[in-house]
Design an enzyme around this catalytic site. Structure first.
Site, PDB file in Angstrom:
ATOM      1  N   ASP A  73       6.364   0.906  -0.862  1.00 26.72           N
ATOM      2  CA  ASP A  73       5.762   1.178  -2.078  1.00 26.72           C
ATOM      3  C   ASP A  73       5.221   2.606  -2.420  1.00 26.72           C
ATOM      4  OD1 ASP A  73       6.228  -1.230  -2.408  1.00 26.72           O
ATOM      5  OD2 ASP A  73       4.059  -1.848  -2.875  1.00 26.72           O
ATOM      6  N   HIS A 131       4.160   1.503   2.979  1.00 22.65           N
ATOM      7  CA  HIS A 131       3.893   2.245   2.168  1.00 22.65           C
ATOM      8  C   HIS A 131       4.250   3.743   2.615  1.00 22.65           C
ATOM      9  CE1 HIS A 131       1.038  -0.485   0.813  1.00 22.65           C
ATOM     10  NE2 HIS A 131       1.077  -0.283  -0.503  1.00 22.65           N
TER      11      HIS A 131
HETATM   12 ZN   LIG Z   1       1.112   0.505  -4.716  1.00 24.92          ZN
END
Ligand SMILES: [Zn+2]
Length: 389
Positions: free
Chosen positions: A220, A367
């Site tokens: 992400d 992430h």
């Molecule tokens: Zn996010």
């Protein structure tokens, strides 16, 4: 992937709790008397219906003919009564007959509560089945309504939200304002749980597992000029494809990186235009739509690719996320594994949360634009290769 099961069971109860696999398949059972019915449902109704018919008839016979003769004569009569429906033209179908008996038994139960012990037990059993069935039917209807898309979906959700609060408050006022306040707080708490818990599916389906023998790596918050190239190289080394959930503004800032991700064979997902992580859960329908549609358009204009997957910022969806994604033909992806790598200072604790018991079917949330993105991905990819071998 978790889905609402629909196995053509007669009662809603078993459509909610009965799995698709446990259902009797029509081709397995040529005889129409139980095809398409859930096994447990078949066993329960198949035993209870004849028993109830026999008891109901025997109750009348005993009064006129005496105990012994009444009970034994009721047996063949019950058999005849049970067979008679298959001769009536419009109710010959198995499902139709079962529904008829279900309705008849419940109606009988309503009238025979408080009768002799066995009659009373059977009556309560049928009323219990009816109550559970009604609850299951409401649940099925609710789940279905949570798939309504666009403006109808939005309006329905607002109505439900307001109605549920109003109902709880007015119910509470019957006793005192304390109860009314408590009702409002309870409804608000349930609402918060439904949007803030990333794996809650009350407001619509969220994919939490892959549904196959794969482990999906999802990354992400990119694209990121420092991390994305490094992560792409790592993925190449481990010969693994990932899904990059990108933020629209970052795609606009680094269009080359977004194109490079696709060029290297990975997929792009929609992660909103501005990533409003603190407030997304409380956004209204207009802003929700703008966040998702704008991101979708930026990704399409930049790469020519139209994402199929949407992931909400920090997994917090809001009341209107599903109507928007549904209208755009998108599905919402959650995860079942994360290590809080966006806030961690070192890879150790992150990997300690992700790696133990990593299994096929897992969706791992990672992430980029963090200080530990590369070592975390490297370790996860190594573990993934070992697991799916
Ligand atoms: Zn996010």
């Amino acid at each position: 992937m978790r889905q609402v099961s629909d196995n053509r069971a007669v009662s809603a109860l078993f459509r909610v709790f009965g799995g698709k696999d446990a259902c009797c398949r029509a081709e397995d059972y040529e005889k129409a008397d139980w095809c398409g019915m859930h096994r447990l449902e078949c066993a329960v109704l198949g035993f209870l219906v004849p028993l109830t018919v026999w008891v109901a008839i025997a109750e009348g016979f005993v009064a006129g003919l005496g105990r012994g003769l009444g009970i034994s004569l009721a047996l063949p009569v019950a058999f005849l009564v049970l067979s008679i429906l298959s001769l009536v033209p419009f109710v010959r179908g198995a499902q139709c007959q079962w529904r008829f008996w279900l309705g008849l038994m419940v109606a009988w139960g309503c009238f025979r509560i408080g009768g002799p012990p066995i009659v009373n037990v059977l009556a309560w059993t049928w009323l219990g089945i009816f109550a559970l069935n009604t609850a299951a039917l409401i649940l099925l209807g609710f789940r279905k309504s949570m798939r309504w898309t666009g403006r109808i979906g939005n309006t329905w959700r607002v109505f439900l939200f307001v109605f549920a609060h109003a109902a709880m408050v007015s119910l509470g006022f019957h006793w005192s304002w304390h109860w009314a306040l408590g009702g409002a707080v309870l409804m608000s708490a349930l609402f918060c749980w439904s949007v803030l818990n990333p794996s809650c599916q009350w407001l619509g389906p969220v994919h939490l597992e892959t549904g196959d023998d794969e482990i999906w790596i999802t990354i992400d918050d990119g694209p990121d000029p420092d991390d994305t190239p490094v992560l792409l190289d790592l993925l190449d080394v481990h010969q693994t494809k990932a899904i990059f959930f990108m933020i629209g503004e970052k795609v606009r800032a680094y269009p080359e990186l977004a194109r490079e991700v696709l060029r290297r064979g990975h997929e792009i997902g929609n992660h909103t235009m501005t990533h409003p992580s603190g407030e997304f859960w409380s956004l209204g329908p207009v802003r929700t739509r703008r966040e998702i549609v704008d991101c979708q358009e930026v990704i399409f204009e930049t790469t020519g690719f139209r994402p199929k997957w949407f992931r909400a910022p920090v997994g917090h969806r809001n009341l209107f996320t599903h109507p928007v994604t549904g209208q755009l033909g998108m599905e919402i992806m959650g995860w079942n594994r994360r290590g809080f790598d966006a806030v961690a200072k070192s890879p150790g604790p992150v990997l300690a949360r992700i790696l133990p018991n990593l299994a096929k079917g897992d969706i791992v949330l990672l992430h980029e634009a963090t200080s530990i993105a590369a070592p975390v991905l490297d370790a996860v990819l190594a573990a993934r290769s070992k697991t799916i071998k």
